[in-house]
Motif scaffolding. Sequence first.
Motif, PDB file in Angstrom:
ATOM      1  N   LYS A  99      51.513  35.756  29.975  1.00  0.00           N
ATOM      2  CA  LYS A  99      51.403  34.319  30.238  1.00  0.00           C
ATOM      3  C   LYS A  99      52.553  33.781  31.076  1.00  0.00           C
ATOM      4  CE  LYS A  99      50.446  30.034  27.764  1.00  0.00           C
ATOM      5  NZ  LYS A  99      50.251  29.427  26.449  1.00  0.00           N
ATOM      6  N   TYR A 100      53.767  34.237  30.802  1.00  0.00           N
ATOM      7  CA  TYR A 100      54.944  33.625  31.425  1.00  0.00           C
ATOM      8  C   TYR A 100      55.679  34.505  32.430  1.00  0.00           C
ATOM      9  CZ  TYR A 100      54.205  30.046  27.946  1.00  0.00           C
ATOM     10  OH  TYR A 100      53.648  29.046  27.188  1.00  0.00           O
ATOM     11  N   LEU A 101      55.338  35.803  32.485  1.00  0.00           N
ATOM     12  CA  LEU A 101      55.977  36.691  33.467  1.00  0.00           C
ATOM     13  C   LEU A 101      54.970  37.245  34.472  1.00  0.00           C
ATOM     14  CD1 LEU A 101      58.376  38.805  31.186  1.00  0.00           C
ATOM     15  CD2 LEU A 101      58.884  36.701  32.438  1.00  0.00           C
ATOM     16  N   ASP A 102      53.692  36.938  34.298  1.00  0.00           N
ATOM     17  CA  ASP A 102      52.633  37.501  35.144  1.00  0.00           C
ATOM     18  C   ASP A 102      52.764  39.032  35.146  1.00  0.00           C
ATOM     19  OD1 ASP A 102      50.395  37.477  36.729  1.00  0.00           O
ATOM     20  OD2 ASP A 102      51.369  36.603  38.487  1.00  0.00           O
ATOM     21  N   TRP A 103      52.977  39.577  33.955  1.00  0.00           N
ATOM     22  CA  TRP A 103      53.345  40.972  33.762  1.00  0.00           C
ATOM     23  C   TRP A 103      52.309  41.955  34.308  1.00  0.00           C
ATOM     24  CZ3 TRP A 103      57.716  43.263  33.143  1.00  0.00           C
ATOM     25  CH2 TRP A 103      57.771  44.596  32.704  1.00  0.00           C
ATOM     26  N   GLN A 104      51.037  41.696  34.058  1.00  0.00           N
ATOM     27  CA  GLN A 104      50.013  42.640  34.524  1.00  0.00           C
ATOM     28  C   GLN A 104      50.020  42.726  36.048  1.00  0.00           C
ATOM     29  OE1 GLN A 104      48.505  44.703  32.396  1.00  0.00           O
ATOM     30  NE2 GLN A 104      49.666  43.625  30.825  1.00  0.00           N
ATOM     31  N   ARG A 105      50.165  41.602  36.718  1.00  0.00           N
ATOM     32  CA  ARG A 105      50.227  41.595  38.183  1.00  0.00           C
ATOM     33  C   ARG A 105      51.478  42.316  38.669  1.00  0.00           C
ATOM     34  NH1 ARG A 105      52.145  37.142  41.653  1.00  0.00           N
ATOM     35  NH2 ARG A 105      51.779  37.850  43.760  1.00  0.00           N
ATOM     36  N   LEU A 106      52.614  42.040  38.030  1.00  0.00           N
ATOM     37  CA  LEU A 106      53.861  42.705  38.428  1.00  0.00           C
ATOM     38  C   LEU A 106      53.729  44.217  38.282  1.00  0.00           C
ATOM     39  CD1 LEU A 106      56.809  42.578  39.361  1.00  0.00           C
ATOM     40  CD2 LEU A 106      57.454  42.294  36.947  1.00  0.00           C
ATOM     41  N   LYS A 107      53.162  44.668  37.172  1.00  0.00           N
ATOM     42  CA  LYS A 107      52.974  46.110  36.969  1.00  0.00           C
ATOM     43  C   LYS A 107      52.116  46.719  38.071  1.00  0.00           C
ATOM     44  CE  LYS A 107      51.230  46.665  32.901  1.00  0.00           C
ATOM     45  NZ  LYS A 107      50.813  47.155  31.569  1.00  0.00           N
ATOM     46  N   ARG A 108      51.017  46.056  38.417  1.00  0.00           N
ATOM     47  CA  ARG A 108      50.139  46.576  39.477  1.00  0.00           C
ATOM     48  C   ARG A 108      50.896  46.702  40.792  1.00  0.00           C
ATOM     49  NH1 ARG A 108      46.483  43.177  37.045  1.00  0.00           N
ATOM     50  NH2 ARG A 108      46.779  41.543  38.598  1.00  0.00           N
ATOM     51  N   ILE A 109      51.683  45.693  41.121  1.00  0.00           N
ATOM     52  CA  ILE A 109      52.452  45.704  42.371  1.00  0.00           C
ATOM     53  C   ILE A 109      53.435  46.872  42.378  1.00  0.00           C
ATOM     54  CG2 ILE A 109      54.243  44.473  43.674  1.00  0.00           C
ATOM     55  CD1 ILE A 109      52.789  41.846  42.789  1.00  0.00           C
ATOM     56  N   VAL A 110      54.169  47.027  41.291  1.00  0.00           N
ATOM     57  CA  VAL A 110      55.186  48.081  41.207  1.00  0.00           C
ATOM     58  C   VAL A 110      54.533  49.456  41.249  1.00  0.00           C
ATOM     59  CG1 VAL A 110      56.965  49.104  39.725  1.00  0.00           C
ATOM     60  CG2 VAL A 110      56.874  46.616  40.032  1.00  0.00           C
ATOM     61  N   LYS A 111      53.457  49.639  40.509  1.00  0.00           N
ATOM     62  CA  LYS A 111      52.800  50.945  40.447  1.00  0.00           C
ATOM     63  C   LYS A 111      52.156  51.342  41.771  1.00  0.00           C
ATOM     64  CE  LYS A 111      52.082  51.088  35.477  1.00  0.00           C
ATOM     65  NZ  LYS A 111      51.114  51.237  34.388  1.00  0.00           N
ATOM     66  N   LYS A 112      51.835  50.371  42.624  1.00  0.00           N
ATOM     67  CA  LYS A 112      51.242  50.671  43.936  1.00  0.00           C
ATOM     68  C   LYS A 112      52.275  51.194  44.924  1.00  0.00           C
ATOM     69  CE  LYS A 112      49.275  46.894  45.311  1.00  0.00           C
ATOM     70  NZ  LYS A 112      48.458  45.820  45.879  1.00  0.00           N
ATOM     71  N   ILE A 113      53.552  50.962  44.669  1.00  0.00           N
ATOM     72  CA  ILE A 113      54.592  51.440  45.587  1.00  0.00           C
ATOM     73  C   ILE A 113      54.676  52.958  45.437  1.00  0.00           C
ATOM     74  CG2 ILE A 113      57.052  51.381  46.179  1.00  0.00           C
ATOM     75  CD1 ILE A 113      57.084  48.473  45.073  1.00  0.00           C
ATOM     76  N   PRO A 114      54.475  53.708  46.532  1.00  0.00           N
ATOM     77  CA  PRO A 114      54.502  55.170  46.439  1.00  0.00           C
ATOM     78  C   PRO A 114      55.859  55.704  45.980  1.00  0.00           C
ATOM     79  CG  PRO A 114      53.813  54.445  48.644  1.00  0.00           C
ATOM     80  CD  PRO A 114      54.255  53.236  47.902  1.00  0.00           C
TER      81      PRO A 114
END
Length: 136
Positions: A99-114
């Motif tokens: 809710k307050y860190l947008d954690w799921q989106r942040l995880k997706r972004i980080v995990k996409k970085i090779p």
Amino acid sequence: MTKYHFGQFTPEHLELIQEGLELYNTGHYWMCHEVIEDLWMDAMGDNARYVYWVVIQLATSLYHHEDDNLNGASGMVNKAKGKIDFIEKNHVESDIMDKYLDWQRLKRIVKKIPHSPKLSDFKELKSFKFPLKQGV
């Protein structure tokens, strides 16, 4: 009212990390690192400290990215991926993080970085901002 177990990220953790998140959002990555590092060190024994650690490592990664230091940026983002795995496996995640860190989106972004990225692979992470919603 939601019950949280020890080691899970709680409203108290969110309150403590707010200053660091504001620094992150304004591109003051090194100061973000410094502020949150104190929280991380004070939270020994609490698995929720791994959330602090992820933010520290992502801030440090972007600090290196700004200097075109690909080795530093990729090393820190790869370490952050390991901390995210720990958070998932050890049930640290909570509704507060989503809710307050947008954690799921942040995880997706980080995990996409090779694992062996180019500087351009950090574009989405560089544009990510924490929501900083008040009134938890």
